[in-house]
Design an enzyme around this catalytic site. Structure first.
Site, PDB file in Angstrom:
ATOM      1  N   ASP A   1     -18.109   0.046 -42.839  1.00  0.00           N
ATOM      2  CA  ASP A   1     -16.770  -0.511 -42.670  1.00  0.00           C
ATOM      3  C   ASP A   1     -15.736   0.552 -43.057  1.00  0.00           C
ATOM      4  O   ASP A   1     -15.897   1.279 -44.038  1.00  0.00           O
ATOM      5  CB  ASP A   1     -16.609  -1.753 -43.548  1.00  0.00           C
TER       6      ASP A   1
ATOM      7  N   SER B   1     -10.311 -10.354 -38.179  1.00  0.00           N
ATOM      8  CA  SER B   1      -9.263  -9.491 -37.629  1.00  0.00           C
ATOM      9  C   SER B   1      -9.738  -8.728 -36.401  1.00  0.00           C
ATOM     10  O   SER B   1      -8.928  -8.247 -35.621  1.00  0.00           O
ATOM     11  CB  SER B   1      -8.773  -8.499 -38.697  1.00  0.00           C
TER      12      SER B   1
ATOM     13  N   HIS C   1     -19.108  -9.926 -35.800  1.00  0.00           N
ATOM     14  CA  HIS C   1     -19.733  -8.949 -36.699  1.00  0.00           C
ATOM     15  C   HIS C   1     -20.080  -9.646 -38.006  1.00  0.00           C
ATOM     16  O   HIS C   1     -19.409 -10.579 -38.433  1.00  0.00           O
ATOM     17  CB  HIS C   1     -18.798  -7.764 -36.971  1.00  0.00           C
TER      18      HIS C   1
ATOM     19  N   HIS D   1     -20.659  -8.907 -42.002  1.00  0.00           N
ATOM     20  CA  HIS D   1     -20.456  -7.963 -43.095  1.00  0.00           C
ATOM     21  C   HIS D   1     -21.697  -8.012 -43.991  1.00  0.00           C
ATOM     22  O   HIS D   1     -22.076  -9.090 -44.471  1.00  0.00           O
ATOM     23  CB  HIS D   1     -19.243  -8.365 -43.949  1.00  0.00           C
TER      24      HIS D   1
END
Ligand code: DGP
Length: 120
Positions: free
Chosen positions: A38, A101, A106, A108
């Site tokens: 990230d 956002s 996805h 994390h």
């Protein structure tokens, strides 16, 4: 290469990462899944695990996406194992109100610090 192969979207940041048009620090790749660090980590380990083909979010996934979303989660577990992580969190935000956002689904993968519950 916004081709039909992965059904990439030309205005999606993560599709551009899949296409190699935006650089990323990759940590895992297979036929269907890509994982990379990230850009704004919130934990010592913060990896994003994504399907290569474009799906906006969990709520727009269909039965046809079930296999690839399963592969994304299995890939997250493989990455954790490869990095020797025993305790980790895998989380996805769905919708702006939940903190999403980037509208390419996805997960994390977070680890390396204490994880609080409930999440903020
Ligand atoms: P979310 O807010 O749940 O949609 O998470 C999006 C994450 O994507 C956020 O933690 C920051 C990360 N991110 C945004 N743009 C980029 C990028 O260009 N490269 C990388 N590596 N991460 C990005």
């Amino acid at each position: 290469m916004f081709s039909e192969v992965f059904r990439l979207s030309s205005d999606c940041i993560f599709c551009k990462i899949v296409a190699g048009e935006i650089p990323s620090k990759e940590v895992y790749e297979d036929e269907d899944v890509l994982a990379f660090e990230d850009l704004h980590p919130v934990a010592p380990t913060h990896v994003l695990v994504i399907p290569k083909r474009h799906i906006d979010s969990v709520s727009t996934a269909t039965d046809a996406d079930a296999g690839v979303l399963g592969k994304v989660q299995v890939a997250a577990a493989k990455i954790a194992a490869d990095q020797g992580l025993k305790d980790f969190r895998v989380v996805t935000n769905n919708g702006r109100g939940a903190g999403q956002s980037v509208f390419h689904v996805h997960y994390h993968l977070l680890a390396g610090r204490r994880m609080n519950w409930p999440p903020g």
